[in-house]
Design a protein around this motif. Sequence first.
Motif, PDB file in Angstrom:
ATOM      1  N   ASN A 204     -33.697 -40.479 -41.136  1.00 60.27           N
ATOM      2  CA  ASN A 204     -34.088 -41.540 -40.215  1.00 60.27           C
ATOM      3  C   ASN A 204     -34.696 -42.760 -40.893  1.00 60.27           C
ATOM      4  O   ASN A 204     -34.946 -43.760 -40.229  1.00 60.27           O
ATOM      5  N   THR A 205     -34.950 -42.687 -42.179  1.00 56.68           N
ATOM      6  CA  THR A 205     -35.613 -43.773 -42.894  1.00 56.68           C
ATOM      7  C   THR A 205     -34.656 -44.372 -43.918  1.00 56.68           C
ATOM      8  O   THR A 205     -34.078 -43.647 -44.737  1.00 56.68           O
ATOM      9  N   ALA A 206     -34.512 -45.698 -43.862  1.00 53.59           N
ATOM     10  CA  ALA A 206     -33.641 -46.381 -44.825  1.00 53.59           C
ATOM     11  C   ALA A 206     -34.175 -46.176 -46.237  1.00 53.59           C
ATOM     12  O   ALA A 206     -35.388 -46.143 -46.462  1.00 53.59           O
ATOM     13  N   GLY A 207     -33.273 -46.005 -47.176  1.00 54.09           N
ATOM     14  CA  GLY A 207     -33.657 -45.835 -48.570  1.00 54.09           C
ATOM     15  C   GLY A 207     -32.552 -45.199 -49.374  1.00 54.09           C
ATOM     16  O   GLY A 207     -31.481 -44.876 -48.855  1.00 54.09           O
ATOM     17  N   THR A 208     -32.821 -45.019 -50.655  1.00 60.33           N
ATOM     18  CA  THR A 208     -31.889 -44.369 -51.566  1.00 60.33           C
ATOM     19  C   THR A 208     -32.496 -43.044 -51.972  1.00 60.33           C
ATOM     20  O   THR A 208     -33.603 -42.991 -52.505  1.00 60.33           O
ATOM     21  N   TYR A 209     -31.785 -41.958 -51.697  1.00 59.21           N
ATOM     22  CA  TYR A 209     -32.289 -40.605 -51.933  1.00 59.21           C
ATOM     23  C   TYR A 209     -31.409 -39.905 -52.964  1.00 59.21           C
ATOM     24  O   TYR A 209     -30.269 -39.537 -52.687  1.00 59.21           O
ATOM     25  N   ARG A 210     -31.967 -39.750 -54.152  1.00 62.47           N
ATOM     26  CA  ARG A 210     -31.242 -39.089 -55.236  1.00 62.47           C
ATOM     27  C   ARG A 210     -31.593 -37.601 -55.234  1.00 62.47           C
ATOM     28  O   ARG A 210     -32.678 -37.211 -54.821  1.00 62.47           O
ATOM     29  N   TYR A 211     -30.672 -36.806 -55.741  1.00 57.43           N
ATOM     30  CA  TYR A 211     -30.881 -35.367 -55.825  1.00 57.43           C
ATOM     31  C   TYR A 211     -30.028 -34.820 -56.962  1.00 57.43           C
ATOM     32  O   TYR A 211     -29.153 -35.516 -57.495  1.00 57.43           O
ATOM     33  N   TYR A 212     -30.305 -33.578 -57.351  1.00 60.16           N
ATOM     34  CA  TYR A 212     -29.569 -32.975 -58.463  1.00 60.16           C
ATOM     35  C   TYR A 212     -29.527 -31.469 -58.297  1.00 60.16           C
ATOM     36  O   TYR A 212     -30.234 -30.894 -57.470  1.00 60.16           O
ATOM     37  N   CYS A 213     -28.706 -30.835 -59.116  1.00 59.75           N
ATOM     38  CA  CYS A 213     -28.587 -29.378 -59.162  1.00 59.75           C
ATOM     39  C   CYS A 213     -29.266 -28.904 -60.444  1.00 59.75           C
ATOM     40  O   CYS A 213     -28.870 -29.301 -61.542  1.00 59.75           O
ATOM     41  N   GLU A 214     -30.285 -28.068 -60.297  1.00 58.72           N
ATOM     42  CA  GLU A 214     -31.068 -27.633 -61.461  1.00 58.72           C
ATOM     43  C   GLU A 214     -30.261 -26.862 -62.508  1.00 58.72           C
ATOM     44  O   GLU A 214     -30.392 -27.132 -63.697  1.00 58.72           O
ATOM     45  N   PRO A 215     -29.420 -25.894 -62.117  1.00 57.72           N
ATOM     46  CA  PRO A 215     -28.714 -25.144 -63.168  1.00 57.72           C
ATOM     47  C   PRO A 215     -27.522 -25.875 -63.781  1.00 57.72           C
ATOM     48  O   PRO A 215     -26.941 -25.374 -64.734  1.00 57.72           O
TER      49      PRO A 215
END
Length: 122
Positions: free
Chosen positions: A100-111
């Motif tokens: 619901n909030t504008a922005g850039t959301y980065r994520y990754y896979c740990e293994p």
Amino acid sequence: MRRILAFALLAGLAGCGGNSPIDPGNNNNNNNNNNNNTDPNTIVLQNTSFTPSTLTVTRGTTVKWVNSPGESHTITPNGHTQWQRTVATGSGQVLQVTLNTAGTYRYYCEPHPGMEGTVIVQ
């Protein structure tokens, strides 16, 4: 051997405080095999990539990550708290998050080093 090591790593990571595997009881998570991979707001976790690696959506959109067969993954936020770190070990497991909030959301896979993704909310 690689799959055994990845599973062992994920099993150890799943026990880290405050972070849990995909759980149907969590408001942001659904664990089912009734997913729609043709949904434009779906990100597929396959091999060592998130597909698409970048997804742009409007505020209020529910984004869905679907684990495909063969690998265990995490969907780990990188510098934000829009969702909690999630472990996907089974085929078809789903994480759904309404952003619901504008922005850039980065994520990754740990293994899987280098397995990274971004959701841009406009």
